[in-house]
Design an enzyme around this catalytic site. Structure first.
Site, PDB file in Angstrom:
ATOM      1  N   TYR A  94       0.824  -1.224   0.000  1.00  0.00           N
ATOM      2  CA  TYR A  94       0.000   0.000   0.000  1.00  0.00           C
ATOM      3  C   TYR A  94       0.859   1.275   0.000  1.00  0.00           C
ATOM      4  CZ  TYR A  94      -4.035  -2.870   1.476  1.00  0.00           C
ATOM      5  OH  TYR A  94      -5.035  -3.801   1.575  1.00  0.00           O
ATOM      6  N   LYS A 127     -12.914   2.340   4.382  1.00  0.00           N
ATOM      7  CA  LYS A 127     -11.908   3.393   4.235  1.00  0.00           C
ATOM      8  C   LYS A 127     -12.581   4.659   3.736  1.00  0.00           C
ATOM      9  CE  LYS A 127     -10.297   1.145  -0.023  1.00  0.00           C
ATOM     10  NZ  LYS A 127     -10.984  -0.142   0.073  1.00  0.00           N
TER      11      LYS A 127
END
Ligand code: A2P
Length: 313
Positions: free
Chosen positions: A46, A260
């Site tokens: 990520y 998220k």
């Protein structure tokens, strides 16, 4: 708090961090801690472990939380699956995060790359050569090396991500430490009934990524489930937003949602899911009336013999 099969506690909800990238996002992670998030889900690929780590350390230094209040999930990059590289992959994540242990360390996928470098941009840009798959290497061999990270205290618990039932069975048949979690896409629009049941039957918790169905990347011909009539109607019964009901739904199913958001109001909204229930009749209606569709693109795994799922998006 929920409990892993070995009794360790794990928060019932966390924050996903995929695509929340760049130094400018450090205040965003700190704000998430201020709002009340205690579990964060990151991964080597990520490219945000360093910034998340900075936010964590600053929040601890400011006396807002202690390390023990937080629950950090990270994942081994697919370029570190070779057994002799697993510990290195884990130590790189620890160093980037600035932590001396990860609460839950996951195998990011059953798909392995030939190790060309420690860095790998995710997802690969069209100009970039796709990494070569190391299809000879079984996920179970990587898992056996991952067990060492727990024995050495680098990770308190271990799990997998994006594993199908068969791949889980292979690990369960040949492991000393059982996976505690399987993180897969799971939502009211992609319930994963069969895989969830398999995990539950084997004492493995399901962590639900993409719990809101990635509404912004919905193809034009589809309607995001957050706007489906049945979810809208249940949300109005519960006097909540459709996102809150979608998150609560997953908690009612015993999974751990990790929504998220890059917006502080939606971040707070997504955590505000503790003071209402969804009635059984409404749960049933959600089960029966929402079209099921995978939304998270796992295209980078396409073509590997270890690709876990049929990819149609
Ligand atoms: P944003 O960052 O602008 O809030 P998922 O967690 O299923 O992958 O979904 C993430 C996406 O859902 C992000 O694009 C995020 O956009 C959006 N999102 C997050 N929270 C909400 C919410 N409460 N209502 C609507 N969209 C949301």
């Amino acid at each position: 708090m929920l409990r892993l099969y070995d009794g360790q506690k794990i928060p019932v909800i966390g924050m996903g961090t995929l695509n929340i990238i760049g130094k400018a996002k450090i205040p965003h992670f700190k704000e998430a801690i201020d709002i009340g998030y205690r579990m964060f889900d990151t991964a080597h690929i990520y490219h945000n472990e360093t910034n998340l780590g900075t936010a964590i350390r600053e929040s601890i230094a400011e006396g807002k939380v202690s390390r023990e209040d937080l629950y950090i999930v990270s994942k081994l990059g697919p370029q570190f699956h070779q057994p002799d590289l697993v510990e290195k992959g884990c130590r790189i994540s620890l160093e980037r995060l600035g932590l001396d242990y990860i609460d839950l360390y996951l195998l990011n996928s059953p798909v392995a790359f030939v190790h060309q470098s420690d860095q790998y941009t995710f997802p690969p840009t069209p100009q970039q050569n796709r990494p070569e798959f190391d299809d000879e290497l079984t996920p179970t061999r990587t898992w056996r090396a991952l067990e060492m990270c727990k024995r050495k205290g680098l990770a308190r618990a271990l799990g997998v991500s994006n594993f199908n039932e068969e791949q889980l069975c292979e690990i369960l048949d040949d492991c000393e430490v059982k996976p505690a979690v399987n993180q897969v896409e799971c939502s009211v629009g992609f319930r994963q009934d069969k895989l969830r049941k398999f995990c539950t039957d084997n004492g493995i918790l399901v962590m639900a990524h993409s719990p809101l169905g990635n509404p912004r990347s919905c193809p034009p011909e589809c309607t995001p489930f957050l706007r489906s009539p049945v979810l809208t109607s249940v949300a109005s019964i519960c006097r909540r937003t459709t996102a809150q009901v979608a998150i609560r739904y997953l908690m009612e199913k015993g999974t751990i949602p990790i929504p998220k958001s890059t917006n502080r109001f939606r971040m707070a909204e997504n955590l505000n899911v503790f003071d209402f229930d969804i009635a059984e009749i409404d749960m049933n209606s959600l089960d029966e009336n929402i079209e099921q569709r995978r939304t998270a693109s796992l295209n980078w795994m396409r073509g590997s013999v270890n690709c876990p799922f049929e990819l149609n998006c």
